[in-house]
Structures are given as C-alpha cells and as structure tokens.
Design a protein around this motif. Structure first.
Motif, PDB file in Angstrom:
ATOM      1  N   SER A1003       0.839  -1.192   0.000  1.00  0.00           N
ATOM      2  CA  SER A1003       0.000   0.000   0.000  1.00  0.00           C
ATOM      3  C   SER A1003       0.873   1.241   0.000  1.00  0.00           C
ATOM      4  CB  SER A1003      -0.916   0.022   1.222  1.00  0.00           C
ATOM      5  OG  SER A1003      -1.623  -1.184   1.343  1.00  0.00           O
ATOM      6  N   ALA A1004       0.309   2.337  -0.516  1.00  0.00           N
ATOM      7  CA  ALA A1004       1.055   3.597  -0.534  1.00  0.00           C
ATOM      8  C   ALA A1004       0.088   4.761  -0.425  1.00  0.00           C
ATOM      9  CB  ALA A1004       1.878   3.717  -1.813  1.00  0.00           C
ATOM     10  N   SER A1005       0.618   5.839   0.144  1.00  0.00           N
ATOM     11  CA  SER A1005      -0.134   7.077   0.288  1.00  0.00           C
ATOM     12  C   SER A1005       0.238   8.018  -0.856  1.00  0.00           C
ATOM     13  CB  SER A1005       0.178   7.716   1.645  1.00  0.00           C
ATOM     14  OG  SER A1005      -0.509   8.935   1.779  1.00  0.00           O
ATOM     15  N   PHE A1006      -0.764   8.517  -1.559  1.00  0.00           N
ATOM     16  CA  PHE A1006      -0.572   9.377  -2.722  1.00  0.00           C
ATOM     17  C   PHE A1006      -0.920  10.824  -2.360  1.00  0.00           C
ATOM     18  CE2 PHE A1006      -0.441   5.387  -4.699  1.00  0.00           C
ATOM     19  CZ  PHE A1006      -0.036   5.500  -6.035  1.00  0.00           C
ATOM     20  N   TYR A1014       3.835   2.651 -15.259  1.00  0.00           N
ATOM     21  CA  TYR A1014       4.415   1.344 -15.585  1.00  0.00           C
ATOM     22  C   TYR A1014       4.364   1.186 -17.100  1.00  0.00           C
ATOM     23  CZ  TYR A1014       5.523  -3.606 -15.154  1.00  0.00           C
ATOM     24  OH  TYR A1014       6.134  -4.837 -15.233  1.00  0.00           O
ATOM     25  N   THR A1015       5.526   1.062 -17.740  1.00  0.00           N
ATOM     26  CA  THR A1015       5.625   1.004 -19.193  1.00  0.00           C
ATOM     27  C   THR A1015       5.675  -0.441 -19.656  1.00  0.00           C
ATOM     28  OG1 THR A1015       6.861   3.076 -19.178  1.00  0.00           O
ATOM     29  CG2 THR A1015       6.951   1.758 -21.193  1.00  0.00           C
ATOM     30  N   PHE A1016       4.745  -0.810 -20.517  1.00  0.00           N
ATOM     31  CA  PHE A1016       4.705  -2.187 -21.015  1.00  0.00           C
ATOM     32  C   PHE A1016       5.690  -2.389 -22.170  1.00  0.00           C
ATOM     33  CE2 PHE A1016       0.518  -1.587 -19.089  1.00  0.00           C
ATOM     34  CZ  PHE A1016       0.450  -2.695 -18.275  1.00  0.00           C
ATOM     35  N   LYS A1017       5.584  -1.564 -23.218  1.00  0.00           N
ATOM     36  CA  LYS A1017       6.397  -1.817 -24.414  1.00  0.00           C
ATOM     37  C   LYS A1017       7.864  -1.552 -24.158  1.00  0.00           C
ATOM     38  CE  LYS A1017       5.336  -1.136 -28.536  1.00  0.00           C
ATOM     39  NZ  LYS A1017       4.997  -0.576 -29.867  1.00  0.00           N
ATOM     40  N   PHE A1167      -4.358  12.027  -7.680  1.00  0.00           N
ATOM     41  CA  PHE A1167      -5.155  11.279  -6.703  1.00  0.00           C
ATOM     42  C   PHE A1167      -4.592  11.523  -5.319  1.00  0.00           C
ATOM     43  CE2 PHE A1167      -5.587   7.369  -4.134  1.00  0.00           C
ATOM     44  CZ  PHE A1167      -6.961   7.311  -4.039  1.00  0.00           C
ATOM     45  N   THR A1168      -5.449  11.849  -4.404  1.00  0.00           N
ATOM     46  CA  THR A1168      -5.026  12.062  -3.016  1.00  0.00           C
ATOM     47  C   THR A1168      -5.719  11.017  -2.142  1.00  0.00           C
ATOM     48  OG1 THR A1168      -4.781  14.429  -3.373  1.00  0.00           O
ATOM     49  CG2 THR A1168      -4.927  13.661  -1.083  1.00  0.00           C
ATOM     50  N   GLY A1169      -4.917  10.166  -1.533  1.00  0.00           N
ATOM     51  CA  GLY A1169      -5.470   9.093  -0.705  1.00  0.00           C
ATOM     52  C   GLY A1169      -4.529   7.910  -0.679  1.00  0.00           C
ATOM     53  N   CYS A1170      -5.088   6.740  -0.508  1.00  0.00           N
ATOM     54  CA  CYS A1170      -4.289   5.516  -0.417  1.00  0.00           C
ATOM     55  C   CYS A1170      -4.719   4.542  -1.500  1.00  0.00           C
ATOM     56  CB  CYS A1170      -4.470   4.838   0.944  1.00  0.00           C
ATOM     57  SG  CYS A1170      -3.798   5.801   2.302  1.00  0.00           S
ATOM     58  N   LEU A1171      -3.728   3.877  -2.082  1.00  0.00           N
ATOM     59  CA  LEU A1171      -3.963   2.771  -2.996  1.00  0.00           C
ATOM     60  C   LEU A1171      -3.268   1.538  -2.461  1.00  0.00           C
ATOM     61  CD1 LEU A1171      -3.586   4.327  -6.576  1.00  0.00           C
ATOM     62  CD2 LEU A1171      -5.687   3.601  -5.448  1.00  0.00           C
ATOM     63  N   SER A1172      -3.912   0.406  -2.686  1.00  0.00           N
ATOM     64  CA  SER A1172      -3.368  -0.830  -2.115  1.00  0.00           C
ATOM     65  C   SER A1172      -3.681  -1.996  -3.031  1.00  0.00           C
ATOM     66  CB  SER A1172      -3.981  -1.070  -0.726  1.00  0.00           C
ATOM     67  OG  SER A1172      -3.606  -2.326  -0.230  1.00  0.00           O
ATOM     68  N   ALA A1173      -2.733  -2.959  -3.113  1.00  0.00           N
ATOM     69  CA  ALA A1173      -2.926  -4.237  -3.799  1.00  0.00           C
ATOM     70  C   ALA A1173      -3.443  -4.039  -5.218  1.00  0.00           C
ATOM     71  CB  ALA A1173      -3.877  -5.129  -3.004  1.00  0.00           C
ATOM     72  N   VAL A1174      -2.758  -3.191  -5.959  1.00  0.00           N
ATOM     73  CA  VAL A1174      -3.157  -2.927  -7.341  1.00  0.00           C
ATOM     74  C   VAL A1174      -2.627  -4.034  -8.233  1.00  0.00           C
ATOM     75  CG1 VAL A1174      -3.061  -1.295  -9.253  1.00  0.00           C
ATOM     76  CG2 VAL A1174      -3.106  -0.453  -6.881  1.00  0.00           C
ATOM     77  N   PRO A1181       1.881  -2.752 -10.402  1.00  0.00           N
ATOM     78  CA  PRO A1181       2.724  -1.555 -10.532  1.00  0.00           C
ATOM     79  C   PRO A1181       3.100  -0.934  -9.193  1.00  0.00           C
ATOM     80  CG  PRO A1181       0.443  -1.088 -11.141  1.00  0.00           C
ATOM     81  CD  PRO A1181       0.535  -2.561 -10.981  1.00  0.00           C
ATOM     82  N   LEU A1182       2.188  -0.968  -8.241  1.00  0.00           N
ATOM     83  CA  LEU A1182       2.495  -0.380  -6.941  1.00  0.00           C
ATOM     84  C   LEU A1182       3.588  -1.180  -6.234  1.00  0.00           C
ATOM     85  CD1 LEU A1182       1.670   1.877  -5.035  1.00  0.00           C
ATOM     86  CD2 LEU A1182      -0.061   0.367  -4.073  1.00  0.00           C
ATOM     87  N   LYS A1183       3.541  -2.493  -6.354  1.00  0.00           N
ATOM     88  CA  LYS A1183       4.556  -3.358  -5.755  1.00  0.00           C
ATOM     89  C   LYS A1183       5.907  -3.130  -6.426  1.00  0.00           C
ATOM     90  CE  LYS A1183       5.296  -8.306  -4.955  1.00  0.00           C
ATOM     91  NZ  LYS A1183       4.675  -9.635  -5.138  1.00  0.00           N
ATOM     92  N   ALA A1184       5.897  -2.974  -7.761  1.00  0.00           N
ATOM     93  CA  ALA A1184       7.145  -2.725  -8.474  1.00  0.00           C
ATOM     94  C   ALA A1184       7.752  -1.397  -8.055  1.00  0.00           C
ATOM     95  CB  ALA A1184       6.883  -2.742  -9.980  1.00  0.00           C
ATOM     96  N   ALA A1185       6.920  -0.384  -7.867  1.00  0.00           N
ATOM     97  CA  ALA A1185       7.431   0.932  -7.501  1.00  0.00           C
ATOM     98  C   ALA A1185       7.993   0.966  -6.094  1.00  0.00           C
ATOM     99  CB  ALA A1185       6.323   1.976  -7.649  1.00  0.00           C
ATOM    100  N   LEU A1186       7.356   0.281  -5.177  1.00  0.00           N
ATOM    101  CA  LEU A1186       7.783   0.325  -3.776  1.00  0.00           C
ATOM    102  C   LEU A1186       8.917  -0.642  -3.473  1.00  0.00           C
ATOM    103  CD1 LEU A1186       4.347   0.604  -1.947  1.00  0.00           C
ATOM    104  CD2 LEU A1186       6.115   2.359  -2.067  1.00  0.00           C
ATOM    105  N   LEU A1187       8.893  -1.805  -4.098  1.00  0.00           N
ATOM    106  CA  LEU A1187       9.838  -2.850  -3.709  1.00  0.00           C
ATOM    107  C   LEU A1187      10.946  -3.067  -4.725  1.00  0.00           C
ATOM    108  CD1 LEU A1187       7.331  -5.482  -2.273  1.00  0.00           C
ATOM    109  CD2 LEU A1187       8.428  -3.566  -1.125  1.00  0.00           C
TER     110      LEU A1187
END
Length: 1312
Positions: A1003-1006, A1014-1017, A1167-1174, A1181-1187
């Motif tokens: 989870s992360a606070s935005f 997250y770039t696919f190509k 977006f202002t708030g929290c996102l989790s388990a995306v 993408p959230l896991k990739a960014a944080l970890l």
C-alpha cells in the motif's frame, strides 16, 4: 561399646535368621517357604461353612481330609477364608486349588492382609485393587508371585467368581519367610532422645529410614539437629508426611524448606519412609513415591548430633513444643546411617534418654470401619422400643472425597415425616420434614470432603435438637422443634433397593466413603456382629476395612496440573499449565517456529514447546517468518553495541549474557535446528582483540550448552583457528596479524561476523583483555541467537512396500503415552505403528480410506478408539494424527476433527508393559504394512529420526517430497506454492501482495502530485529476462480480449482518477470516481468512437473508508464488484479488443497525450489518498514501484510513502526484516561507533554520548530538511524497502543491496 560395634553385633542374629529361612528353599528363592501347611486347624477362620467336613481347617493345599477343602454355606461375594500365620511374616506368593474330587473351585479372588485380624488392607498392584485369576478345575494348582511382598500376620482370601456349575471350594497355600523387626510404641506423651555419634569418616550419602503406623493424622515422628542449628523434621499433618529442613529456630519460610508426600497415612497400616542425603539434594520416599529436593547451600551440610523421636523437642533447651504435636503410634526399624536406633533403645544404651511410657511392641486400638462402595450400599439398624420414644443420640465418624452423600436417614414415629443427615457442597446439612410443619434445617461444618476423619453427633433430647461436627474444634447448630425427633430404625449411607419392606427414602446422592465408631444412644455398635448378620442388615458394604483411596497421590496430573477427586475418579485442572488432556499431558503449543508457519502464522512472538509433552516447558520466543526461511530469535540481556573504555583497577572487561530461554530450551532449539547463527562484533581503536604482541591470548568468549566452553576464535573463522574472518580472506588491514583489531591502529577498525557452529552456541560470556591501556577504546555487540529449519518437522520416510518397515527400541509409555505424526498415502489401509508386549500392545492404523484406529491393551483386554472422516484419507495429502493414552482415558485426533475418547476401566490395570521393538510403517508379522509417507513422528515429546534409519533400511526412502498439495492453500492472493526438499515457500511474483504467505498488502499514500507509470512496451524493448514469469503477450503489441483488475483505495476526493491504461492505438481503459462519488469504468476500445462508461450502483465511495474494486472483462462482458456488494454486469457495444497497451498510470497523469479532455483534466488533478494491492492481470505496478524501483519499468514522480492504509491481513503479526551480518570483517573506518541506545560501563561516558547523539541528530534533521527542499519532493525522497527477488519473478533483480544487509532501525550502527 560404640554405635558401630553394636551395629555389627546386631547383624549377626539377622544373618543367622536369613540362613534359617533359606533352609528348604531352592535355588535363589530365599523367601519362598510354605507358611500354611503346618498350621493347626485353629489358625483358620471363615465367614461360614457348608458343614463340619467343609470347615476352613481343611483348606490346605493338596490335602484330602474332610470334604477335601473349604466351602461356605452360601456362594456369594460376602464369603471369606482367613489364615492366622502366628506372627508377622513376609508373604511372597499364594497358591490355590479347588475342593478335592468336586466341581467347586474359584475362578477369581481378592487378597487382604492384617496385623491384628482387623482393619484389613486389600492387596493392590498398579495402584488398583488386584484380582487374582483362580483355577479352571479342582485339582490343578495355580500359584501367583506377589509383585511386591507383604508383611502381615493374617491373610484373608475373598472369592469373586467361581465355577458356575459348582460352588465356592478352596484349598490354599501362602509362601514367604519369617519377618523380624524392632518396634517401639508411643502414646502421644512419650518420646526418645538419641545422642548421635559423628560418623567415623565423611561419606557422600547419609540416610534415615523407618516404618510407622498411626490412627492420628498429625504428630512429629522425629527431629534431628546439630551444633550448626540446622535441623530435619519428619511430621504428619492431615495424614501427609512433611519433611522440613530448617536453619536456626526460626519458623519463617525464608529459613526452611518443605516437601510433602503421601496421603491418608493415618490408616493404621505400616508406611515406609526413607530420606537419603546427597551433596546438594535429598531423595524423600514415602511408600512408592519419591521426591527429589534440591537443598540450598545454607541447608546442605548435615551435622546432626541429636535426634528426638516421637516428639518435636527443642534439642537446644530439652523442652517440648507440646504434647498435641507428639506422635501416637508405632515405629519400626528406625535406621540412621546404618544404625538401628530402636535396638539401641531396647538395650537401654546410655546415649538414649526415654521420656514417658515407651513400649517395644505395637499396641493397636481396634476401630472397625465399614466402607460404602456404591449406589446399593446401606446399613440398617434397629433401636430398642423403650429408647425410641424418649429421644435419640447418634454418633459416627466418616471420611470421603465426595462433596455430597447421605449419611443417615430415618422416619419419625407414626409416619410423621422423615429426617435426612447429608453432605452437600462438602458441608453437613440436617433436614426434618413433618407434614403440616415448616421444614427444619440445620447446617454445620465445611470442606468435609478432604479425606480426613470427621466426627458427627446428632442429639435430640427434651425439645432440643443439636448437630455437632468435629467436637470442640468444629461447629455446631441447634434448634428447638415442637415435636420429638426419634425413630426405631436407622439407615446409614443409603436405602435398600425398591420393593423392600423398610420405610426409607433418599432424595439425595448415596454416600461413598468410610464410617467408624458408630454409636446409638451412646452405645457403640459392634460392626463385626453386623458382618455376621447377627445385628441389623446391610448390602454392598466392606466391613472391617476402610477402602478409601487417594487418587491424587501420587499425582497423575502432569506439568503442574492440580488434582481433585471424588470417590471413584480424579480430575486434573490444567488451567495455566500450557498443557491439555485428562492428565495435562499434551502441550497446547507448537514445538517450533516452523510448525507455526504450517498453521499459516506470520512473524510474531509465540510460545514454543520444544519437546511437546516432555519436561521442558514452553517459552515465549519471537518467530520471524520470511519468504525464504523461518527464523527463531532468542534475545538476551544485552544485544546493543556496548562501549568499553579503560577503568581504574580493571585489566579486563567481562560480560555475561542471560537469555530469554532456559538452558534446556536453548539446547533443544539449537539441536533441532538446521542452522543457527549469532553475530559477534568488536569495534576497536588501539584495543587488540585476540593476541598480544608476544602471542598470548587477550580475549575469548564462552559458548555452547550448559556452562559452555572457552573459545579463542572470532566470528567468521573456524573453531580453534585463533583467527578472525579477515585472515581467512586475506583482507586484514595488517597481513602480519590475523585480526583487524590486532593491528593496534589509532583509527577505528572492526572484526565482525557470524558464529555458525551450533556446538558452540549460544554465546554465554565474553572477556576482552586489552581495554586497560591509555587511549584504548572498544565496543562489542553479541546479537541474539537466530536459528532456522526444524529437523523434526520435516523428518520423514517413504514406505514403498507393505512388507517394509523401520524398527526402533521399545517405546516406554507405561502411565502416559502420546504419539503424533503426519502421513500421506494413496492406499486405503495400513499399520502406521505397532509395539507388542507379552500381552500388552499398542497400535495405530489406517483401517479404511476414511478411518483411523488407535488400539491398545494394558491388561484389561483390547480397547479401541476410532475417528471417521467425511473426506478421503488416501488423497496423497498430509494428515495429522495425535493419539494419547493415560491412566484416565485414551484419545485420538485426526486433523482438526473432534477428538474421539475411550475411558479407562475403573480400578483396572494402568501400566502399559511393552518389550518388543517398535515397528514404524509395518508390523512384526510383515502384514498390513503401510505404503506412503510418515513425517514428524514424536513419542512422548521425543522425535524419532526416520530419515537416519531409512537410509540404512531396504524398502524405505529417506524424506518425502510434495508439500504444496497440502500447504499450497496457505499461499494467498494468487501466490504460488514452491516445493522444496523439506519444506515449501510462497512465491508472491504473480500477486499484488508480499510476505511469507503473500498475505501482506503493498500500500502507498498518494499526494496530488504523485504518479506511478508502468511502461509495457519499453520493457520488451530493453529486453529484461523473460524468465520473470510474465507472459510475453504483455510486453508486445498484441490484442487483449480480457483483463482482470483489482485494487483497494481510500480517499475523500471526487472526482479523481484511480487507474489509467493507455495504448499506442489511442485506446484506453480508465477507472475513476465521478463527482457523485460513484465508480466509473471507461473503455475506449475503438479509437473512432467515444468511450463507453460503465457506472456502478455503489454510492459514497469518497467517504474516507477502504473500498475494494474487482473488474473482470471477457470480450464484451464486463463485471464490476465493489466491496461485498452485488456484482454489476455490463456489455460493451464497441470493439472487444484492447490493442497495443503501452502505459499504466496510477495517480497524476503528466502526459495526457490523446486523452479525452475530461479525463485529461482529472488526470492533471492527481489522486489524493491511499492505494493498495493494485493488480492488472499479473502486473502489480504499486509493488514494483515500492519494492523493485531499480529493476522494474516503472517511473515514480512526486512523494510516494509506503502505508498500511489498505491492510487487510488476517494475521496480527506482520513479518519483520531483521538484521543479518554479512560475516565479513569490516574495513578500517575513520569514525567511532555509536548506537541509538549504546550501553556503557560509565555513567559519565553515557552522558557524553547522549550529548553527541543529540548534536548529530539535530544536524541530520537540518540537513534532511534542506535536501528535501532542494529536491522538491521527487521520487528520490521516498523510502523504498527492498525484498527478495522471489517476490516479483517477472521483474529482474539486480540491486546490490537487500533486506539481508539492512539493519532494522533499532539495530543500525552510525559512524560519524
């Protein structure tokens, strides 16, 4: 003549007696002479006789006189045959025959013994009344050797069963030899005082032994003391024998040590007592129970020079504490350090002083008791007609364990009501019911079910009714009824069965216990006449004996469980013991952190019971459950970096480490773990570590089990090397030295690493020898003990044939046995375990594909406990079996199904006696063997090493792979179970979660400016490893016909954009909250048409609460679910192909490109708030960014702060990253080591360090503020945690740092 000369003189007649007794005996039997064959007919008595020729005097073995044996007038269980042996005799065996030339013989009988012909004691074996098997015909002789010899003058045989086609018929013989002893009798006012001579030479063992018998439940047997004022006292208190050690004359608890043994010792039977003194402990034995008592140093020395026997004299003043504490009864063979003190008193030795009336024989008062054994027991007596009209006085004594039961009842004259005297809640109650009158009730006494004798007197005279309990020391209650309370008939204990003519009604429970000294109108009742049917009537009574048994002595409740009892059974209260079961035998805790992992537990503190039902108790231990291994972490009293500086008068610094677990727990944890390690670090400046310039050792540490052994190597080097780890890698700062610190530099250096040799762990103490020189400074750290891998949990064997098995030594579980293991199989039946004895056995088997059986025999006949499952057990998945058998019951548990139980027979055999090998996976007959795997087999807390035995056994393989079929369900949220040789792990790569079980949300606070792209190509273009596990279709310009999207959010912002996926074909997918706080899913899969808007029905989604969204598209069918609401279904009307996906964005969209204007405006707001388990398909993408920010195709802008805003983990103990040392000696550093909470040996130094820390922290705070202001909140400012590569197999992992090397905040070291 001294004591030792008299001792030798006393041995000579005993030796002659032994030689005489051995005459006529053969072989090694020195006490097996016939005792009955030469007795006169007058030595025999019986309950009755059929005729003169069937009298008891004809009941001699192999004789044909008279009618060829004894037969009573009627054949029932009230008959008995008694033999007077003429004197107290040691009886070792008994033999029986039927009556000659008849069909009369016994098939079962009891034996009873007595010294006086009264107060009989039943022969007991295995703590139960023992029934002997009898004969099968009239002529054969059946002999039984007594398991333990009996000393008695009178023998009584009581028939239990006989030939159903005949009647009771008996001839008998007993075997043994004469018994001689020295006896002294005390009347409660007399005593003996002995002057004890010192022993001629010191010995390692001293002892006191004696026998005693008494009718009083209190009194001092003896007291021994010496010049050092240390004393030993043996005294009775409420029928229990206390051993009291005192220092000085104080009676305070601080100056004494006490232990209690035995119970009901006031039963007027002989009891054996032994006290053995060793250097630091005493062995205290009463009858068959032994207690080991550790002696504190102040009481260990035994220098007794005087002993008072029969009274508690103050040996210093020759006074007595009072006759009420004196002993009243008999002592026999009082031996002190091999000297018979009673014999000395008989010889009027000058070192013996006699006080009062001491006699050298045992004069015993006769009190005939009766035992009410069950629901059909009663005693009925009548009164004289003249006495019944004037009033009534009834007295009795009783003892029982039951809280309730009827003592006495009778009818009032002329059917005028009834009176009941009964126990309820262990108090005495009297109820009088008379028609037309209010009930009269009296209460007296309390706690009357304590097994002690209590006296009761009920008196009705001249309009007064009195109920008294325990005389002057007890309680009394009075009333004045308006009617006369009297009767002509009295019923004790209960009422006759229904249909009898007597007027008796019992609305209460029957009495189970003993009564004696019954009086009616102050006249004692002759209970022997009652037994002979000459007075009153009775049923199911045992006359002339008290059959009460203390079922809590010895205490079968294990692990500190408290025992309570009734007449027929006992109960164990296991509260607060950490154990469960009928006898508090089985641990309620798991044996290791690895076992807790199997239950799905994550990191946290748990109680670990390393040996299950064994003697080692549970301990609260921290378990760190990581993705790779499960660490057991045991702290000690100083894990911080500790400063050492020169101190006046000290040349060395020593530290001792106390662990949070006891020594036996530490040894067990280290022993059963696959790997253990402990950090050992020394930071130094001009402080050498191991060697002085001349080569002499300077420092060392002590490690290993118990007190440990001295070690001269440092962490990272092998034992005995006298080196540090830098020497092995040739990286020491000075090649001439084997440690960095031995170079004796003025700059800071360190030698650190991990100790990994289990035989040297844990570290017990540390000695640093070069801390006294001016300018020397050092700091050490000894980390917690850390272990992983449980060799017991994964110890397994595979049986591939029905004829294969493993064998181990005989299982010893005589009184309590617990067996636990796991199995998996594809066979529908097979024997898991079997152990046989001569008659006894124990077996656990799979009897069918859905049933497990636990069967055994301890001498009462085979018993069986079974559990049936509603699911197949041959499904090749692990199933757990836990079987337990104790003196109360047998239980069987299968997985988490309810336990099945089978109660043990009352008063049956209780000892499981096995003598063959223990077979695992098969049987001795090689039939019905088990095919499959058995794992983690424990018997009474001891793990059997199946793998070690399997390696040398044909047909059995060590180990058993395939754990994911059973434990894969522990991997949550799309985590994938990964097989290991002896374990499993959860790969969280395909999941939006992390943690040991993929159960911890990322989870992360935005903020408004936060963006994750997250770039696919680009990932396909840069060519990351395709072994990451992500489908190639994700990274190429392909068409998607389906998506699975899930995320959780918490916000108060609306409208707001949650997720945006764009493509290279001007197509997109958007997830947003509209201005009405509803969720919208927008699809534009045809660039030539407007987006299709799918609105959910859920409202108020911007309410600051956590909401979970799941979206699934299959072609044109789209389903949307929010929280637990009903799923909304939609159908797309445009294209169903999502072409060339390029970018996934969370939060603010910085480059709107071809976005719709409305979406672009929302995207710019962020977006202002929290996102989790995306999760988008398999991308998180959230896991990739944080970890994994450095190894993932992800770009982060703006502040991104890890948060727990979306945490829904069901386990309250989150996994923690703990500090791991690299095992390398560090390079030379220029700063001095400081730690947040560094310990120091000087308060002044501590104050200086505190100031330095305050200044440093203040400077760091100012610097951080400036840096943050310069960087403007870019992604460089975020706190990123790193994890193992297994967390995200689709992303390559190339970071040079990992959590393995990052200390936790309270363990991090700072160098300034």
């Amino acid at each position: 003549m001294d004591l030792w000369s008299k001792k030798v003189r006393g041995i000579i007649p005993r030796l002659a007696l032994v030689l005489l007794c051995s005459c006529g005996a053969t072989g090694g039997d020195v006490c097996h002479s016939s005792l009955v064959s030469n007795l006169l007919p007058s030595s025999f008595r019986s309950s009755s006789l059929l005729s003169a020729s069937h009298g008891p005097g004809f009941a001699k073995l192999n004789r044909r006189e008279g009618a060829g044996g004894w037969s009573p007038l009627s054949s029932d269980r009230y008959q008995w045959l008694e033999v007077d042996l003429g004197r107290r005799t040691e009886i070792t065996a008994v033999a029986t025959q039927g009556r000659y030339g008849s069909s009369d013989w016994l098939t079962a009988y009891l034996l009873m013994f007595s010294d006086t012909g009264h107060n009989w004691k039943q022969y007991r074996q295995e703590d139960n009344i023992w029934a002997f098997p009898g004969n099968s015909n009239a002529d054969s002789v059946v002999q039984h050797k007594l398991q333990h010899p009996v000393i008695a003058r009178y023998v009584r045989l009581v028939p239990l069963d006989w030939n159903p086609n005949g009647r009771i018929g008996l001839r008998l013989e007993t075997y043994g030899c004469p018994y001689n002893s020295d006896v002294v009798s005390f009347d409660g006012h007399s005593s003996l005082l002995f002057k004890l001579s010192p022993r001629p030479r010191p010995t390692t063992r001293e002892s006191i032994s004696l026998k005693f018998k008494t009718l009083r439940n209190s009194g001092t047997l003896l007291r021994a003391a010496g010049r050092s004022e240390r004393s030993l006292t043996l005294e009775l208190e409420e029928g229990k024998l206390l051993l009291v050690l005192r220092k000085g004359r104080s009676s305070s608890a601080a100056g004494r040590q006490l232990v209690s043994l035995g119970s009901l010792l006031d039963d007027q039977h002989w009891h054996q007592v032994t006290v053995e003194h060793h250097s630091n402990h005493l062995n205290f034995t009463v009858d068959k129970s032994t207690e080991r008592l550790q002696i504190p140093p102040g009481l260990a020395h035994w220098d007794h020079d005087q002993m008072s026997v029969g009274a508690d004299h103050d040996l210093g003043s020759r006074g007595s504490f009072g006759s009420d504490r004196n002993f009243c009864g008999c002592l026999e063979n009082l031996i002190y350090n091999g000297v018979n003190l009673v014999e000395l008193a008989q010889q009027r030795d000058q070192r013996v002083a006699v006080k009062g009336n001491v006699t050298f024989s045992c004069a015993e008062p006769i009190f005939v008791a009766v035992t009410f054994t069950g629901p059909r027991s009663f005693l009925w007596l009548t009164r004289a007609a003249a006495a019944s009209s004037t009033g009534l006085t009834v007295g009795l004594q009783f003892r029982t364990w039951n809280k309730a039961g009827l003592l006495l009842t009778f009818e009032l004259p002329n059917h005028g009501g009834a009176v009941w005297l009964y126990l309820s809640k262990a108090a005495l109650h009297l109820q009088t019911h008379k028609p037309g009158r209010a009930p009269l009730e009296l209460d007296a006494g309390s706690a009357l079910n304590d097994g002690q004798w209590h006296s009761v007197v009920l008196t009705s005279r001249r309009g007064h009714l009195t109920l008294a309990v325990d005389g002057d020391e007890g309680a009394a209650a009075q009333a004045s009824p308006s009617f006369v309370v009297t009767t002509a008939q009295l019923f004790f204990g209960g009422c006759p069965s229904e249909g009898s003519s007597q007027e008796c009604m019992n609305p209460f429970k029957v009495f189970q216990g003993c009564m004696r000294r019954l009086t009616v109108d102050n006249q004692h009742l002759d209970l022997i006449k009652v037994q002979q049917r000459l007075l009153g009537n009775y049923s199911h009574l045992q006359v002339d004996m008290c059959g009460i048994i203390d079922r809590c002595s010895p205490n079968h409740c294990e692990h500190g469980g408290s025992c309570s009892q009734s007449w027929s059974t006992f109960h164990c209260n296991c509260s607060g013991t950490s154990y469960s079961g009928a006898t508090c035998h089985s641990s309620i805790h798991e044996p290791s952190c690895e076992a807790y992992k199997h239950k799905g537990n994550t990191s946290g503190s748990y109680y670990i019971d390393v040996d299950g039902s064994g003697p080692i108790g549970p301990q609260l231990i921290y378990c760190n459950v990581t993705e790779d291994v499960t660490w057991t972490v045991i702290q000690h009293n100083n894990t911080e970096l500790t400063r050492v500086r020169p101190s006046p008068g000290k040349t060395r610094h020593s530290a001792h480490f106390e662990y949070a677990a006891k020594d036996e727990q530490l040894a067990a944890v280290v022993g059963q773990s696959e790997h253990c390690e402990q950090e050992l670090t020394y930071h130094c400046r001009r402080s050498r570590l191991l060697h002085a310039p001349d080569g002499s050792p300077l420092s060392w540490w002590v490690g290993g089990p118990g007190e440990g052994h001295r070690q001269t190597h440092w962490a990272g080097a092998p034992p005995g090397s006298q080196r540090c780890s830098c020497s092995l890698r040739q990286t020491c700062v000075d090649p001439k030295h084997h440690c960095n610190c031995d170079a004796d530099r003025t700059d800071w250096a360190n030698d650190s690493g991990l100790l990994t040799h289990k035989e040297n762990l844990p570290v017990r103490s540390l000695v640093l020898g070069d801390v006294h020189r001016p300018g020397s400074e050092g700091a050490y750290r000894v980390g917690p003990l850390r272990c992983h891998g449980d060799k017991n949990v994964w110890n397994a064997a595979f049986f591939d044939k029905e004829t294969s098995y493993l064998h181990f030594p005989t299982f010893h579980g005589e009184l309590s046995a617990d067996i636990s293991f796991l199995f998996k199989t594809t066979s529908s039946s097979g024997v898991f375990l079997e152990n046989l004895g001569i008659k006894d056995f124990i077996r656990i088997e799979l009897s069918s594909s859905t049933e497990v059986l636990f069967s055994f025999d301890v001498g009462n006949g085979p018993l069986e406990v079974g559990v049936k499952a509603a699911f197949p057990l041959d499904d090749n998945r692990w199933h757990r079996i836990r079987a337990e058998r104790n003196v109360k019951e047998a239980t069987l548990r299968l997985d988490e199904l309810p336990a099945a139980a089978q109660e043990a027979p009352a008063d049956g055999h209780i000892h499981l006696q096995l003598n063959s090998q223990l077979f695992i996976g098969g049987t001795a007959s090689r039939q019905k063997g088990f095919r499959g795997c058995i794992r983690a087999l424990q018997l009474n807390g001891v793990t059997l090493d199946l793998e070690q035995r399997a390696r040398i056994t044909p047909g059995v393989q060590a180990g058993c792979p395939g754990h994911c079929s059973s434990y894969g369900s522990l991997c949550q949220n799309q985590g994938r179970c990964v097989e290991r040789t002896s374990s499993f792990s959860c790969s969280c790569g395909p999941s939006a979660y992390t943690g040991a079980f993929c159960d911890r949300e990322v989870s992360a606070s935005f903020k408004a400016g936060t963006s994750i792209s997250y770039t696919f190509k680009e990932q396909a273009a840069t060519g990351p490893s395709r072994s990451s596990g992500v489908p190639s279709s994700i990274y190429s310009d392909v068409t998607l016909r389906a998506e699975n999207i899930s995320l959780s959010f918490r916000t108060s912002q609306s409208p707001s954009l949650l997720l945006y996926v764009s493509s290279s074909h001007s197509e997109y997918l958007a997830l947003l909250l509209d201005k009405h706080e509803k969720l919208e899913v927008r699809y534009r899969l045809d660039s030539s048409r407007d987006a299709e808007i799918l609105r959910s029905k859920a409202r108020n989604l911007a309410n600051g609460h956590l909401h979970t969204v799941t979206i699934s598209r299959r072609a044109d069918a789209v389903s949307v679910q929010i929280d637990q609401d009903t799923e909304d279904d939609f159908n797309l009307t445009s294209d169903v192909e999502f072409n060339g996906i390029r970018l996934l964005t969370l939060g603010r969209v910085h480059h709107p490109g071809e976005m719709d204007p409305e979406l672009a405006r929302l995207g710019s707001l962020g977006f202002t708030g929290c996102l989790s388990a995306v999760l988008f398909n398999s991308i998180s993408p959230l896991k990739a960014a944080l970890l994994h920010p450095d190894t993932s195709p992800v770009t982060v802008t703006g502040p991104l702060v890890p948060s727990i805003c979306g945490s829904t983990s069901t386990n309250p103990h989150p996994a923690e990253t703990t500090h791991h040392q690299s095992g390398q000696s560090g390079p030379v550093e220029t700063g001095q080591p400081l730690v947040n909470a560094m310990r120091t040996d000087s308060a002044l130094i501590g104050g200086v360090i505190a100031v330095v820390i305050f200044v440093a922290v203040s400077a760091l705070a100012v610097t951080a503020r400036l840096l943050y202001g310069r960087r403007g909140g870019t992604c460089q400012s975020q706190e990123i945690k790193t994890v193992k590569p297994e967390d995200s197999p689709e992303l390559p992992f190339s970071s040079q740092t990992s959590s393995h090397n990052i200390p936790s905040e309270n363990q991090r070291e700072y160098f300034i």
